[in-house]
Structures are given as structure tokens and as C-alpha cells.
Design a protein around this motif. Structure first.
Motif, PDB file in Angstrom:
ATOM      1  N   ILE A 156     -22.362  30.950 -39.359  1.00 12.73           N
ATOM      2  CA  ILE A 156     -21.431  29.832 -39.187  1.00 12.73           C
ATOM      3  C   ILE A 156     -22.078  28.723 -38.347  1.00 12.73           C
ATOM      4  CG2 ILE A 156     -19.243  29.162 -38.107  1.00 12.73           C
ATOM      5  CD1 ILE A 156     -18.158  31.925 -39.004  1.00 12.73           C
ATOM      6  N   ALA A 190     -18.508  26.422 -43.654  1.00  9.31           N
ATOM      7  CA  ALA A 190     -19.354  27.570 -43.332  1.00  9.31           C
ATOM      8  C   ALA A 190     -18.514  28.836 -43.175  1.00  9.31           C
ATOM      9  CB  ALA A 190     -20.157  27.289 -42.052  1.00  9.31           C
ATOM     10  N   ALA A 213     -25.218  28.134 -43.933  1.00 11.67           N
ATOM     11  CA  ALA A 213     -24.618  29.429 -43.633  1.00 11.67           C
ATOM     12  C   ALA A 213     -25.293  30.535 -44.443  1.00 11.67           C
ATOM     13  CB  ALA A 213     -23.120  29.396 -43.923  1.00 11.67           C
TER      14      ALA A 213
END
Lengths: 199, 199, 199
Positions: A129, A167, A115
Motif C-alpha cells: 500500500i 492501492a 502496489a
């Protein structure tokens, strides 16, 4: 004292990065052990599992050549891990749980690192993400496909969800101005708690 | 007379390159034959097996677009090979050994070509060995995954090890100042002897 | 009135593009439904199937970062489709035929879009046909591999052939000076008729 902060952050991130490589490489070597491969097979599975997720991440983001071509030390870390597991596999092999716990640590570390790199490269939280999830899950998926085992994706366990949580938690904290190393710790903890709790 | 030498080297390398594509394409077509696919299925497996390893190599090294996009002749070579195998498969099919021997030639050729291109692109012997192994093994691995057969990686045979030996022998000879075409021949011989001896 | 024409062409192509993403994402979600995954598993399979073919196309052509990193809306479309299928799967799931028909629409749409982008990027009709086939087939192949199902490539059905027909028809029409949107329609119709007729 910005340098202190920078060093601390850099230290946390470097730790996460190598932790991810080492534990995924070890999980890959344990898969090779379960398949009774020779030492070269151990090293192959160590390397594919250790750097597979980050390789896909770099390809998709256009960060080429991929990270381990720029810094071959990552390959050497995988090789060293594979050799270590090869000579201790008689001790470790019956502990399939160990593979799963190592995989959980790697998943948590890579969900944050993926991420972070996605965010640095594109600035987009959505992409961050997605790259976090991809980086965290692809090493294990590749390992399962190459080892001809049912993919971890299909087991009734929290796997992709843990990567998503890690994430997302990291990206959210970072967007709120939480310091980088603290955001990373929150993301790691979120992913590890979810995945570890499911084991 | 540097031109003579350059021509000889270039000739050996071009030969290795096309030999790798043709024999892997033929091995892919034989896999399609075993699965009783139609002619388009033959061509698909020919192309994926023929250029799969080199495609992954180019992606990882950032040599984009990949080689066969720059030189579509490689695709035509795969297509021609696939058509040839399609019309002779009734003659060849029962010889599964042939697939394995073709695969062994391709493995040996690509372990050297992959290492050479990795070395030219990065200058790193470690990366050269890794790209040699990847290029040599990935076409066959992709073929097995797509054909839903147990991966050649898991068979109790010398496969990755032969690719490693070929790439390493080539890199070592080259580092010792051995002429390029001779280093290539040594690498090819090392990989082919190991893999062929295991058949 | 070139703008009218440009708008019409652009409209047709944008439609084809999103149609491909949506129907492949839905087919991926239906595969997740058959595997009884949780909602995050649905979204993962939606996204992989929806953008997988185009991702490989962009990697091979060197169009990096890949299209959905540049335009994250594609990911959101996959997510929305996956959520929709998740909440209607009890209604849809027994209709396996639906998955196959959605896949046929996606195959037809992507065989044209992949060929168009290959043509724009390289100017080579051969490469355009190959990228059309790859884009059209790889989402479904990836979905089948990750879902541990026999690959659609191996079923005795017209699949790769339909993708080849769609890409070739589009490239041929375009080379003859047929307007872009009409060439696209012919390619789509060719692929869909072949694939649909085989269901």
C-alpha cells in the motif's frame, strides 16, 4: 488455458504501466509548457514526471538499477510524449483541466502498479500500500517542486487519498483471491473515481 | 606504450571529476553566502551541491554505497572548499557571476563524467546520456531547492540543453572510437561553450 | 554479565530509534495540521517526516531495501502517531513551539542513530558523521519542502550545527572506547542542548 489468462493479465498490467508513464509524461510536458520552457525542458519534465514515482519505488525496494535503466524504452516513451506535447501545446495549453485529468489517470494506474510491485518484492500488504501511494504521488510532487508550483499535496483535493484507495482496493482484492487483472481494474477504478470526482 | 595512454586518460578523467566536485562545492558555498548562513551551513551546501548529482547517479545505477561513502576524500574536498569560500566570501560574494561560471564548469565536467559512468555500468548510450544530464544538473537543482531559490531549470537560459549536448557529444565521439580523453574534452567543450555562451 | 550490558545498550538504542520516529512523525503531523490537510495528509506527512531521514541514510549506504520495508512496524508507528495528532490537533495546534521541541528531540536521536549505522556499515568516522547529519536533518527538510515552507536550513538557528555536534560527539566518544549507550547519551545530549538552547 492458463496461457490465455496469463496473457490477458500481462496485457492489462503492461497497459497500466505504459498508460501511467505516458499520461504522467504528458502532464509533465504540460507543466513545462505552462513555464514556457524550451523543448529540452519539455523532455526533462516529461521524463522526471513519467518515471519519477517508479524510480523512488525501485530505490526503496532495492530493485537496482531502476526499471528505466534496465529498459531504456521507458525513457524513449517519455521523450516521444514530450515531443508530441511540445508541438501540440499551442492547442492544448489553455486546457489546464487536461493536465489534471491525465494526472488522475496516471495516479490510478501507478497506485496499482506500485502496489503490485511492492507486493511481489516484499509479500507485505502494508508495504504494498505504501509503495502504491509513493509511486502514484511522487511523479506529480517532483514535477510541482521542480516547476516551483504549490505542491498538489497541499491543495484541498482528494489526491493522496485516491492513491491510498487504489492501492488498498487492489491489495484487498488480491488477498481475497480475486484474479490479478480484475484486482488491478478494481484498484484503478477506485482511485480514478475518487480523484476524478474531485476535479 | 599503453601505460602512458592509460595514465593520460586516467589523469584527464580524475581532473574532470575533482574539478566538478570543487566548482560545484564552491557554487554551493556561494549560495550559502548569499543566504548569510553560518560556516556549518556553508559546509552543508558545499557538500550537497558538490556530490548531489553523483549521488543520484549512483543510486539510479545501483552503484552502492555511493561514491563518497567508498571514498570519503570527496567529502573532505567539499569541506575544504566550503571553508575556503567562507573565509573569502566577503571578497567573492558580490560576484554572482562567479557562481554561474563555476556552475558552468561543473555542469560541463559532470555531463561527461556522468555519461562515462552510465556507459561503463550499463553499456547503453541512451542511459549514458540520461545519467550525464542528471549528474550535471541535479547538484544545482538540489542547491536551488534547499536554498528556496527559483530553480535554475526554469530560467530562460541554456542549462539542461548544455548538459544534454555535453553528454551526447561525449557518447557520440566514444562510439566512433575517439580516444577516451579526447571524447571527454569534446563533451566538456560542447557543454561549456553552450552554457558559457548563455551567461 | 555481557548480556545485561548488551540488553542495556540495545534498549537505549531501540529507545532512541523509536523516539526519533515518533517525534518526527508528530512534528510532520503538526505541519499537516498547520496546512489544514485531511487525515490522509496527516498520515503522509507523519510517515515522510518520521522515516525520511533514515530512508536517505539507507539508500546512500546501500542498505536495501530500506529499514521500514524490512520492518513495516515503523510505518504503523508513524500512522498511529499521525492519527493521535489528528484527533488532538485542536488541542495542540496553537503550540508551534511543540513542533520545534519535538523536532529537536528527533534531531538529537537521529544524529546518534545515523552516525551509529554509518559507523557499523562503513567503519569510517567521517562517513558516520555525515550520515548522522543527513539522517537528523533530512526528515525536517523534506517536510518543509513538501509543505512549501521556508526550509529550516535557512533559519538563523542552530540546526545543522546541532546535528553535527551530536554525531561528532558520539563518534569521538565511541572512538575513545566509551560504552555504546554512554556515547549515545553524550551525543544526544550535545545535539539537544545546542538545538534546544537556540529555541
Amino acid at each position: 488455458m492458463p496461457n490465455v489468462s496469463a496473457n490477458k493479465e500481462s496485457g492489462v498490467l503492461t497497459l497500466l504501466d505504459y498508460a501511467g508513464v505516458v499520461v504522467f509524461a504528458a502532464a509533465g510536458a504540460l507543466a513545462a509548457s505552462r513555464k514556457q520552457l524550451d523543448i529540452i525542458g519539455f523532455l526533462f519534465f516529461s521524463a522526471v514526471t513519467g518515471v519519477g514515482g517508479g524510480t523512488l519505488r525501485d530505490l526503496i525496494l532495492g530493485r537496482l538499477p531502476v526499471f528505466w535503466v534496465k529498459e531504456p524504452i521507458y525513457i524513449l516513451v517519455c521523450v516521444a510524449t514530450g515531443i508530441l506535447v511540445f508541438f501540440t501545446a499551442h492547442f492544448v495549453e489553455w486546457r489546464y483541466k487536461l493536465l489534471l485529468w491525465l494526472d488522475a489517470i496516471g495516479l490510478a494506474a501507478y497506485s496499482v502498479m506500485g502496489a503490485l510491485i511492492g507486493l511481489e518484492t516484499t509479500g507485505s500488504p502494508i508495504i504494498a500500500i505504501v509503495t502504491g501511494m509513493l509511486t502514484a504521488t511522487c511523479g506529480g510532487v517532483l514535477r510541482d517542486i521542480l516547476a516551483d508550483e504549490p505542491s498538489v499535496l497541499l491543495r484541498p483535493e482528494i489526491y493522496i487519498t485516491a492513491a491510498l484507495a487504489g492501492a488498498s482496493a487492489f491489495v484487498l482484492c488480491h488477498a481475497q483471491g480475486v484474479p490479478l487483472y480484475l484486482s488491478a481494474a478494481v484498484g484503478f477504478a477506485a482511485a480514478f473515481a475518487l480523484r476524478g470526482g474531485a476535479l
